[in-house]
Design a protein around this motif. Structure first.
Motif, mmCIF file in Angstrom:
data_model
loop_
_atom_site.group_PDB
_atom_site.id
_atom_site.type_symbol
_atom_site.label_atom_id
_atom_site.label_comp_id
_atom_site.label_asym_id
_atom_site.label_seq_id
_atom_site.Cartn_x
_atom_site.Cartn_y
_atom_site.Cartn_z
ATOM 1 N N GLY A 53 11.568 65.623 1.145
ATOM 2 C CA GLY A 53 10.991 66.885 1.038
ATOM 3 C C GLY A 53 9.479 66.626 1.576
ATOM 4 O O GLY A 53 9.126 65.438 2.276
ATOM 5 N N ARG A 54 8.537 67.347 1.183
ATOM 6 C CA ARG A 54 7.264 67.193 2.063
ATOM 7 C C ARG A 54 6.443 67.719 0.823
ATOM 8 O O ARG A 54 6.448 68.599 0.263
ATOM 9 N N ASN A 73 17.970 63.815 5.237
ATOM 10 C CA ASN A 73 18.844 63.519 5.963
ATOM 11 C C ASN A 73 19.191 61.950 5.276
ATOM 12 O O ASN A 73 18.304 61.067 5.427
ATOM 13 N N CYS A 93 5.922 62.485 3.065
ATOM 14 C CA CYS A 93 7.184 63.191 3.606
ATOM 15 C C CYS A 93 8.138 61.993 3.853
ATOM 16 O O CYS A 93 7.897 60.974 4.146
ATOM 17 N N SER A 101 12.643 62.361 4.736
ATOM 18 C CA SER A 101 13.745 63.314 5.369
ATOM 19 C C SER A 101 14.669 63.305 4.139
ATOM 20 O O SER A 101 15.018 62.643 3.540
ATOM 21 N N GLY A 144 10.725 74.398 2.657
ATOM 22 C CA GLY A 144 9.523 73.954 3.354
ATOM 23 C C GLY A 144 8.741 72.741 2.324
ATOM 24 O O GLY A 144 9.416 71.915 1.771
ATOM 25 N N ALA A 145 7.438 72.870 2.244
ATOM 26 C CA ALA A 145 6.816 71.939 1.501
ATOM 27 C C ALA A 145 6.224 72.574 0.285
ATOM 28 O O ALA A 145 5.846 73.559 0.277
#
Ligand code: AMP
Length: 281
Positions: free
Chosen positions: A234-235, A204, A200, A202, A131-132
């Motif tokens: 991440g976020r 990926n 944010c 990713s 999560g963030a």
């Protein structure tokens, strides 16, 4: 400014929350959120299954689907405006992303904390979080209760009609895939909760686009906020702790259902100076 529209009678029909979570050896691989009518659920499950099973990070060994009829009130809203800033390289993108955060009055210590933590894996064991993280806008302190998992935003989506206009906007700016749609829905919900700004990118390794989102400047995309091949992402949600009922905030992010019914175009593609000027005007 994000507008909340009152419920209209044709929207009174039942809607469902469909959630997908895929993991491998207990580690999160991918997830998705949908809000949709009953007749669309089975086709969507097939789509999300195909996405999860072929995920670039690794084939999952568990995929969970949750389907829930939404019984509480649903919020209907327009999306944050989408802007895409043209940049030259990762350093340039990061510099400009930082400037958008500064324009939102996020302190330098909070910005550094977010960039450092996301870059090296934001959980205490230096892995990506599921999560963030939540960061105090002034002190840079991390506020989420579980810093391994973070806070997962759930129950948001872009409605069918809005998705059609999003497709047109994405085609216009040469963007494909599901990522913008899902990130825009998440960022819109996060900003409505009272978050000052979100950062944010990713996890990926092939997807280098990142964004800064805020009510004031919208959802601002940067083509390369990390280097290709980088597995960290991440976020971070920046919050003024003293202004917010923290439990109410978390509850809104995790449980309130929000459906986007209109996509707001911003400025895309746009050079930095033009972006600033448009917001000054
Ligand atoms: P993604 O854009 O899906 O690659 O996700 C990037 C990062 O954002 C993940 O590593 C998580 O830390 C975080 N994240 C993904 N989905 C959510 C969510 N629903 N709520 C909060 N954070 C998320």
């Amino acid at each position: 400014m994000v507008k909340v529209y009152p419920k209209r009678s044709r929207r009174e029909r039942s809607l469902y929350s469909l959630r997908m979570r895929a993991s491998r050896d207990g580690f999160h691989v991918s997830g998705a959120e949908r809000i949709l009518s009953k007749d669309r659920i089975s086709a969507e499950i097939v789509d999300l299954f195909n996405r999860a099973i072929g995920h670039e990070i690794g084939n999952p060994d568990e995929i969970h689907f949750t389907i829930e009829k939404i019984k509480d009130e649903i919020l209907y809203t327009a999306s944050l405006p989408i802007s895409t800033i043209l940049t030259e390289c990762v350093e340039d993108s990061r510099k400009k992303a930082i400037q958008v955060l500064i324009l939102n009055r996020v302190s330098e210590v909070a910005i550094s904390r977010a960039f450092e933590d996301i870059s090296k894996g934001a959980s205490p064991d230096r892995k990506n979080m599921r999560g963030a993280m939540i960061i105090d806008i002034e002190t840079g302190e991390r506020l989420e209760s579980d810093s391994y998992r973070g806070v997962r935003v759930s129950r948001m989506d872009i409605g069918e009609e809005a998705e059609e206009s999003l497709k047109i906007e994405m085609k216009r700016i040469g963007v494909e895939g599901f990522r913008v749609k899902e990130a825009l829905a998440l960022a819109t919900k996060v900003s409505m909760a009272g978050t000052v700004a979100e950062l944010c990118w990713s996890d990926n390794p092939d997807y280098t686009v990142g964004y800064v989102a805020s009510k004031r400047y919208g959802y601002v995309r940067f083509p390369n906020l990390k280097k290709e091949g980088d597995i960290n992402g991440g976020r971070a949600f920046f919050l003024r702790r003293s202004d917010i009922d923290f439990n109410g905030y978390i509850n809104f992010l995790q449980t309130k259902s929000l459906l986007i019914t209109k996509v707001t175009p911003g400025f895309s593609p746009c050079i930095w100076e033009e972006f600033l000027k448009r917001y000054e005007d």
